[in-house]
Design a protein around this motif. Sequence first.
Motif, short mmCIF file in Angstrom:
data_model
loop_
_atom_site.label_atom_id
_atom_site.label_comp_id
_atom_site.label_asym_id
_atom_site.label_seq_id
_atom_site.Cartn_x
_atom_site.Cartn_y
_atom_site.Cartn_z
N GLN A 462 0.98 -0.99 -0.17
CA GLN A 462 0.10 -0.07 -0.01
C GLN A 462 0.90 1.94 -0.03
O GLN A 462 0.28 1.93 -0.86
CB GLN A 462 -1.16 -0.11 1.04
N GLN A 463 1.82 1.35 0.61
CA GLN A 463 3.18 2.35 0.83
C GLN A 463 3.21 2.40 -0.61
O GLN A 463 3.29 3.83 -0.96
CB GLN A 463 3.80 2.12 1.66
N SER A 464 3.90 1.69 -1.34
CA SER A 464 4.32 1.58 -2.71
C SER A 464 3.71 2.28 -3.67
O SER A 464 3.96 3.04 -4.60
CB SER A 464 5.02 -0.15 -3.18
N GLN A 467 3.23 5.61 -2.48
CA GLN A 467 4.53 6.48 -3.61
C GLN A 467 4.16 6.77 -4.89
O GLN A 467 4.81 7.78 -5.88
CB GLN A 467 5.54 5.51 -3.05
#
Length: 551
Positions: A462-464, A467
């Motif tokens: 999810q963070q990727s 980003q």
Amino acid sequence: MHELCDLKVLVNGQHTFLLHEKTICSFSGRMKKMVKQERKRSQGNGWAALKMMEFPGGPGGFELVSRFCYNGGSIAMSPANVCALHCSAILLEMTEEVATCNLLRQTETFLEGLFYWTWSEILTALKSCETLFPTADSSGLVYKLISSLLEKISANSGTPLTSATLCPSSSSSSSSPETSGLMRSSSTKTSEASKPCFGREWWFDDLTILSPTIIEKMMKCLGAYGTDNRNLILTRFLLYYLKAAGQKPSFCGSGGGNHGQGKVEYGGLADTAVYGVALMGRTAFSCRGLFWVLRVVSGMGLGRDCRQKLEMLMGLMLDQATLDDLLVSGHNGGAYDVNLVVRLVRIFVGAEESNASSLQRMKKVGRLIDKYLGEISPDQSLKVSKFLELAESLPDSARDCFDGVYRALDIYLESHPTLFIEEQTRLSRCLNYEKLTLEACKDLAKNRRIPPGIAVQALASQQSKLQIRTNVGDRHGTVQKLRRVKCAVPVEHKKASPKLLDEKEELKFNLQRMQNRVMELEKVCREMKGQMSKMVNNKSYNNSRGVSRLC
């Protein structure tokens, strides 16, 4: 007593008759031969004991023959007993060579009036043939009765059964022969009944009392048995007949023997019905209709080839199915037949994967399977491997979002609390973390039923994703800035001509020119302010005030 009864006859190992030898043998050539052989074997001592096995009609049929003999060659005949008398007369050789106006001649004379029998009398006679079918069939009696029955149907129906048709009958009902002289009622049919797979002729109900052996013989007489079935009306009848048979207590009995016997007896009819359905396909049967057909024939000993034909049709139309359609009961202890759904999905994917224009149909099936997964997840008999097999049966492109799969997985883990950590981790591989919404990912991270390692992977994914979105947003902002700089360039350096632009672009062009002009005036104003602040000598108050107002 010995003078009145000197003959013992054991019929089908069920009942022993004590008879007078001369009375019986005076009408039966076969009994005369058997008694003679028995007397020779026993050297004429005592009673003659005979055994009659596989006697048509059993002890009841033999009792009718005995009464005929004891009445001096006379008995009251009716459609209910004539078939048993006729078959017994054939087996016992009760011909004219033995006695004049013997039983065989009398039954043949009675059957000559078959054309004038009523509909119910023909059905009664056919029903009586079930217990004596081998003899009745070999003598041609069953064929005569069925032919008479079909004549009644054709005479009172809009479409003759002998004409094979692939299209639904326009006038599907017509009147019963018992009410053929009355005015036909024009009752309104429901939309469900008007569909080909649900339509019903007037004679469907009456024929459900007949055994599958008789129905099978009827289909063969019409040349529509097995792969030769090309008749929609007969296909509809078979489905109706099989459905009625499956609801009978004798078929749904608590003992397993009845059900196994039903599979043997009804298997040929089930195959014949499916051949007709497969031939007509989606032109006559909707997707829901095909699932209905499967439910009807699944417990009737359907052959593997026929089942594959039916499932092929269902799989190609899977995008038209509903959740209720997929909830087919399982056979081996499971509440649902998950294997069936897996096979249908594979058929659909195999047919649609090469078609680029069918992405919407694929996504529709994806949403359907997610609902199905959520419905079957609480089933305690559902194995981990089967859950994964179904969840992974669709390509990744079939789902825009994996929240449905996650909800089904959560329900499965909650309903199966004894799973090992390895099994929980294995189950989580069916999720595409990048296609989870932020809310679902947050819930996954807080879910105690999800292994910690899986939660970390989901959050990292999810963070990727965030980003990537940020980078895309930065690029978008840079592009916007470049566009503003481009707009600030003087109009004289642009090669575009307003004459070549449409009205909308011309309006934009004018607005940009006005903005450039305002920017130029602001620049001049700032320069003038700077110069005037450096001036030492006092000018007139009014002039400086005017310039400031100008700015």
